[in-house]
Write an enzyme that holds these catalytic residues in place. Structure first.
Site, short mmCIF file in Angstrom:
data_model
loop_
_atom_site.label_atom_id
_atom_site.label_comp_id
_atom_site.label_asym_id
_atom_site.label_seq_id
_atom_site.Cartn_x
_atom_site.Cartn_y
_atom_site.Cartn_z
N CYS A 66 -3.48 3.52 9.23
CA CYS A 66 -2.26 3.01 9.87
C CYS A 66 -1.71 3.97 10.91
O CYS A 66 -0.51 3.95 11.22
CB CYS A 66 -1.20 2.71 8.81
SG CYS A 66 -1.70 1.48 7.59
N CYS B 73 7.54 4.15 5.80
CA CYS B 73 6.68 3.89 4.64
C CYS B 73 7.49 3.42 3.44
O CYS B 73 6.95 2.76 2.55
CB CYS B 73 5.89 5.15 4.27
SG CYS B 73 6.90 6.53 3.69
N CYS C 210 -1.36 8.16 7.14
CA CYS C 210 -2.70 7.81 6.65
C CYS C 210 -3.55 7.29 7.81
O CYS C 210 -3.04 6.64 8.73
CB CYS C 210 -2.59 6.75 5.56
SG CYS C 210 -1.74 7.31 4.08
N CYS D 143 0.83 -1.20 0.00
CA CYS D 143 0.00 0.00 0.00
C CYS D 143 0.87 1.25 0.00
O CYS D 143 0.63 2.20 -0.76
CB CYS D 143 -0.92 -0.02 1.21
SG CYS D 143 -2.14 1.33 1.24
N CYS D 144 1.90 1.26 0.84
CA CYS D 144 2.82 2.41 0.88
C CYS D 144 3.56 2.56 -0.44
O CYS D 144 3.81 3.67 -0.91
CB CYS D 144 3.81 2.25 2.03
SG CYS D 144 3.12 2.52 3.68
#
Length: 358
Positions: A325, A348, A322, A241-242
């Site tokens: 998280c 990240c 975000c 995702c990062c």
């Protein structure tokens, strides 16, 4: 590597003599396109493939007809994914010729850098290493403002930008940068999963500090549709995702910069314990003017300059990323304990490239 496919392949078949306009129109509705070469010496198929790729065609391109193993590498670099072979053809010869050379002298639509770019990058790394070493010596014992001023010295000829999350401590770095040069480009990774308070704070802080070039960078729409169409990739793979929302967009957005200013500090994480004001990361000079600052230093600057605070700080958020998280931290917890809580993850990824510390 170029795939070798035996037998007639499914897909729209077009001769390489077909005009480009007709090929483009046909490709718009096709996931697989087979371009048939009528002669070994005909280069039009290579041109068609390259143009299609340059204009965004993402389907499978297959070469068929009169092609030779000697052309394998050129087919791949022009944009072909595979070649259609007759039954019993020598696949080993195609694989061998595809990998016969390890360097390219000319750029193509594939991502392989030319040998000239490799040499230039190597020389650039050496130059930046020397520059980082010199700047660390010259700014030893000096404050954040002097470090930023040294990085922005026109004599260096650097194209400098800054990275900011507009998080809990971001006001300090941005204030230091703005006081020196308010039009330094500031890259903000608009991941699509920020707290609403962060987006409001970005607007507030931009106006308060007089920043004139804040750039919002979003994930690639097609990559997101493929990898995270439901916006829940963070649940199963936070690293992926990062990578999608931060690492890849930052790489694209900062490709033209020689140096990037960051707000990282040694006390924030074990991965930053050896941070220096100037370092080389993935061929780019990273400038960390707050590297030696403590949490108390940050608070003192915020108070002295009466800078706006992130609205989530008073709710216990001391490091803000975000929303999926990030959580508030309890008294006594490390400031970044609320980031990726419960995961074996502390960064990240945008600061974890191949570092060449001076």
């Amino acid at each position: 590597m170029l795939q070798t496919l035996e037998g007639i392949q499914n897909g729209l078949r077009l001769s390489v003599t077909t005009p480009l306009e007709e090929v483009e129109a046909a490709a718009a509705a096709e996931d697989v396109l087979v371009l048939e070469f009528d002669a070994f010496r005909d280069g039009r198929g290579f041109s068609l493939a390259a143009v299609l790729r340059e204009r965004g065609y993402r389907g499978q391109l297959i070469a068929a007809g009169k092609v030779l193993p000697d052309q394998a590498r050129h087919l791949r670099r022009s944009g072909f994914d595979a070649v259609e072979l007759a039954p019993g053809a020598d696949r080993a010869a195609w694989a061998r010729m595809d990998q016969a050379f390890s360097a390219a002298y000319q750029p193509a639509v594939d991502p392989d850098p030319s040998i000239w770019r490799r040499r230039r990058a190597a020389a650039n790394d050496r130059d930046l290493d020397a520059l980082a070493d010199r700047l660390n010596r010259e700014t030893a014992g000096k404050g954040a403002a002097e470090i930023v001023k040294a990085a922005l010295d026109p004599a260096l000829g650097l194209k400098v930008g800054a990275i900011s999350s507009f998080g809990a401590e971001s006001a300090v770095l941005l204030d230091v940068v703005a006081r020196e040069k308010a039009d330094v480009p500031v890259v903000f990774l608009e991941t699509g999963q920020h707290f609403l308070q962060t987006l409001s704070y970005r607007t507030q802080l931009t106006r308060a500090l007089g920043l004139t070039d804040v750039r919002l960078v979003t994930p690639d729409a097609e990559e997101k549709a493929t990898l995270d169409a439901r916006d829940d990739l963070w649940k199963t793979d936070a690293d992926a995702c990062c990578d999608l929302r931060k690492v890849r967009p930052l790489a694209r957005a900062t490709a033209g910069f020689d140096a990037l200013i960051t707000g990282r500090k040694r006390y924030q994480a074990s991965t930053r314990a050896d941070l220096r004001p100037f370092e080389v990361l993935d061929g780019v000079l990273r400038i960390n003017p707050l590297a030696e600052w403590t949490g108390d230093d940050v608070e003192a600057w915020l108070d002295a300059r009466d800078l706006p605070r992130h609205p989530l700080v008073e709710q216990g958020y001391r490091s803000i990323g975000c929303w999926p998280c990030t959580r508030a931290v309890d008294d006594g917890e490390d400031a970044r304990a609320g980031r990726w809580s419960g995961m074996d993850k502390v960064e990240c990824g945008i600061h974890l490239g191949k570092r060449k510390a001076a």
